[in-house]
Write a protein that holds these residues in place. Structure first.
Motif, short mmCIF file in Angstrom:
data_model
loop_
_atom_site.label_atom_id
_atom_site.label_comp_id
_atom_site.label_asym_id
_atom_site.label_seq_id
_atom_site.Cartn_x
_atom_site.Cartn_y
_atom_site.Cartn_z
N CYS A 107 49.85 -0.13 -19.64
CA CYS A 107 50.81 -1.19 -20.01
C CYS A 107 52.01 -0.61 -20.76
O CYS A 107 53.15 -0.91 -20.43
N SER A 150 48.74 -8.86 -18.11
CA SER A 150 47.95 -7.68 -18.49
C SER A 150 47.80 -7.65 -20.00
O SER A 150 48.35 -8.49 -20.71
N CYS A 151 47.06 -6.64 -20.51
CA CYS A 151 46.74 -6.63 -21.95
C CYS A 151 47.95 -6.32 -22.82
O CYS A 151 48.02 -6.73 -23.97
N GLY A 152 48.92 -5.57 -22.28
CA GLY A 152 50.12 -5.24 -23.04
C GLY A 152 49.92 -4.14 -24.07
O GLY A 152 50.85 -3.81 -24.80
N LYS A 153 48.72 -3.59 -24.14
CA LYS A 153 48.42 -2.64 -25.22
C LYS A 153 47.89 -1.30 -24.73
O LYS A 153 47.93 -0.32 -25.47
N CYS A 154 47.36 -1.23 -23.53
CA CYS A 154 46.72 0.01 -23.06
C CYS A 154 47.77 1.04 -22.61
O CYS A 154 48.96 0.73 -22.54
N CYS A 180 46.84 -1.81 -15.38
CA CYS A 180 46.01 -2.21 -16.53
C CYS A 180 44.65 -2.67 -16.03
O CYS A 180 44.55 -3.37 -15.02
ZN LIG Z 1 46.90 -3.03 -20.34
#
Ligand SMILES: [Zn+2]
Length: 342
Positions: free
Chosen positions: A99, A92-96, A107
């Motif tokens: 997440c 996954s993006c790890g930032k949203c 995500c």
């Molecule tokens: Zn994310």
């Protein structure tokens, strides 16, 4: 490197064992020398092709990887070259917001290794550093690869979505499937009573070994009638669904008042009906569940390392025989995981 590659969608015959370039890693990624890759029903869908899911072609499938770190990116700090790892399949993006809340399976960019990204049916796979899970030293590579996808799915279904409580009754469909064999163990571990279904007596015997206490042969018995008999006409608190059209009516009819049906798949078809009077009068909950969060997998791996949850390996094929392994999985005769050794 050698890899299983398909250039277009179709049956098992589109899977080719061929040469492919070793993936190039980014600063936050690791390159893993794959030692085992377990198959999932997802691999069959990805290979066959799904409407509105543009799988990048050519494609290397495979979501469940165990192996050793072969190379690390410049920014990687938590794993070393040579270390054994099991990989969390979800990327996954790890930032949203999802997440950072630990709900990475919500995500919008969530995917799995082997789904929108190249996967582990190869000698090497690349993935983000955060996907590296501690290796349970009590397991072989084939056993370790059998854990992630099905256990995170079953955990997310039973514990996070359905909020299973000790003493509850759980109906688990398809005990021989990867998700079924994981769900039985998790239900038993949490003090619930697991009712398992399967199509053969031999599979039901194996379900008993995993902790199920009541058994329904869905080929010779009607699920809702057996559930009613076993629960004094009350029904079950939770149903673990992943079969779809073929079992949906039986699953809904098996629920107690206030029961929760949680579903993660539809291997026999997507079409399902529900009588709305039944839904509201009985105060039922229908819950969708998709994969699981990495934090849940960390909990699972601890319980695997301590022996509370066990991988269930049915059969091991060499990587080059991936097409045969797909055919075997498609036939549905297995109990537990079908694994490729690399
Ligand atoms: Zn994310």
């Amino acid at each position: 490197m050698k890899a299983i590659v398909f250039h277009h969608h179709g049956g098992a015959e589109v899977l080719h064992y061929e040469d492919a370039p070793v993936p190039a890693i980014r600063a936050n990624e690791v390159l893993v020398r794959v030692r085992a890759c377990a198959l999932n029903h997802l691999d069959l869908w990805v290979r066959a092709g799904m409407p509105n899911v543009p799988i990048p072609l050519p494609h290397i499938p495979g979501s469940d990887v165990a192996g050793e770190i072969a190379e690390i990116g410049a920014g990687v700090t938590t794993v070393k070259v040579g270390q054994k790892v099991v990989l969390a399949p979800g990327v996954s993006c790890g930032k949203c917001a999802a997440c950072i809340a630990g709900q990475d399976n919500r995500c919008r960019q969530f995917s799995n290794l082997g789904y929108m990204l190249d996967g582990g049916c190869a000698e090497f796979v690349r993935c983000p550093e955060v996907n590296c899970l501690p290796y349970p030293e009590n397991l072989t590579f084939e056993e370790a690869a059998s854990i992630p996808l099905v256990f995170q799915t079953a955990w997310h279904m039973l514990i996070t979505r359905a909020q299973l409580q000790p003493g509850e009754d759980v109906l688990i469909l398809g005990a021989g499937s990867g998700v079924g064999s994981a769900a039985i163990q998790i239900a038993a571990l949490f003090g619930a009573r697991a009712i398992a279904t399967a199509g053969t007596g031999a599979k039901l015997e194996k379900a008993r070994d995993l902790g199920a206490t009541l058994f329904i042969n869905h080929k010779t018995q009607k699920i809702r009638d057996e559930v009613r008999r076993m629960t004094n006409k009350r029904g079950v608190d939770v149903v673990v669904e992943h079969v779809g059209t073929a079992t949906w009516d039986e699953s809904v009819a098996s629920l107690a008042v206030g029961g929760r049906l949680v579903t993660c798949g539809a291997t026999t078809g997507y079409d399902a009906k529900i009588d709305l009077r039944f839904l509201f009068i009985r105060q039922l909950s229908l819950l969708g569940s998709y994969m699981g969060a990495k934090s849940e997998l960390v909990s699972v791996m601890k319980l695997v390392a301590s022996g509370h949850l066990k991988p269930v390996v049915d059969r091991i094929f060499p990587l080059s025989a991936c097409a045969d392994a797909h055919r075997y999985l498609e036939a549905g005769e297995q109990f537990g995981k079908v694994v490729l050794t690399v």
